[in-house]
Design a protein around this motif. Structure first.
Motif, PDB file in Angstrom:
ATOM      1  N   LEU A 195     -11.502   6.621   4.215  1.00 36.79           N
ATOM      2  CA  LEU A 195     -10.471   5.582   4.087  1.00 36.79           C
ATOM      3  C   LEU A 195     -10.488   4.685   5.320  1.00 36.79           C
TER       4      LEU A 195
ATOM      5  N   VAL B  29     -12.182   4.443   0.043  1.00 36.76           N
ATOM      6  CA  VAL B  29     -11.161   3.430  -0.229  1.00 36.76           C
ATOM      7  C   VAL B  29     -11.015   2.554   1.013  1.00 36.76           C
TER       8      VAL B  29
ATOM      9  N   THR C  20       0.855  -1.198   0.000  1.00 35.05           N
ATOM     10  CA  THR C  20       0.000   0.000   0.000  1.00 35.05           C
ATOM     11  C   THR C  20       0.886   1.240   0.000  1.00 35.05           C
TER      12      THR C  20
ATOM     13  N   LEU D 184      -3.432   5.108  -2.942  1.00 28.92           N
ATOM     14  CA  LEU D 184      -4.674   5.469  -2.262  1.00 28.92           C
ATOM     15  C   LEU D 184      -5.222   6.777  -2.823  1.00 28.92           C
TER      16      LEU D 184
ATOM     17  N   VAL E 166      -1.890   3.675   5.846  1.00 28.14           N
ATOM     18  CA  VAL E 166      -3.306   4.082   5.877  1.00 28.14           C
ATOM     19  C   VAL E 166      -3.483   5.171   6.939  1.00 28.14           C
TER      20      VAL E 166
ATOM     21  N   THR F 223      -2.116   8.361   5.621  1.00 27.52           N
ATOM     22  CA  THR F 223      -2.968   8.912   4.558  1.00 27.52           C
ATOM     23  C   THR F 223      -4.250   9.497   5.137  1.00 27.52           C
TER      24      THR F 223
END
Ligand code: FES
Length: 142
Positions: free
Chosen positions: A109, A69, A53, A58, A92, A95
């Motif tokens: 997300l 997402v 990832t 993303l 993640v 982000t």
């Protein structure tokens, strides 16, 4: 797959799901095999591991029209690449912070962890995300 009740003016969110090819993909397959309903507007993208990832992947998903997402990986402690899902989780998290900073919102997300038999858990995660996105409305990047 009828998940259209309670929609916001008929808005049906598009969700991009990044999945590892091991436990997570197996769980998605299980959901399909057991005919467990989850939103139809799900676009699957396979990764060798959620450790792949990348913030760019993303963000590109949002740029290409995703309203939300979701990254799906093996359970923590059970990644086929040992610590890959922990690295994915960190990206993640990073982000999400970034999404808040730019005003898109971290609620768009999510990451979840499933073993191969957890088709229902995967479906629930995507259903919950779709519900939240219906309330948030379409992504402003659209
Ligand atoms: Fe599944 Fe790493 S192989 S998250």
């Amino acid at each position: 797959m009828a998940e259209h009740e309670g929609t916001n003016n008929g808005f049906e969110p598009e969700i991009t799901v990044f999945t590892c090819i091991y436990c997570a993909y197996m769980a998605i397959d299980t959901a399909g095999a057991l005919r467990i309903n989850y939103p139809a507007n799900v676009k699957l993208i396979k990764l060798p591991c959620t450790g792949k990832t990348d913030v760019r992947y993303l963000m590109e998903a949002f740029e290409q029209g995703a309203d939300g997402v979701c990254v799906v990986g093996c359970p923590l402690g059970n990644c086929h690449h040992v610590h890959g899902n922990e690295r994915g989780q960190a990206r993640v998290k990073y982000t999400k912070q970034w999404l808040d900073d730019i005003g898109l919102g971290s609620d768009r997300l999510e990451m979840c962890f499933v073993s191969g038999g957890m088709g229902e858990t995967f479906a629930n995660a995507v259903r919950e995300m779709a519900e939240r996105l219906r309330e948030l409305g379409p992504s402003p990047l659209k």
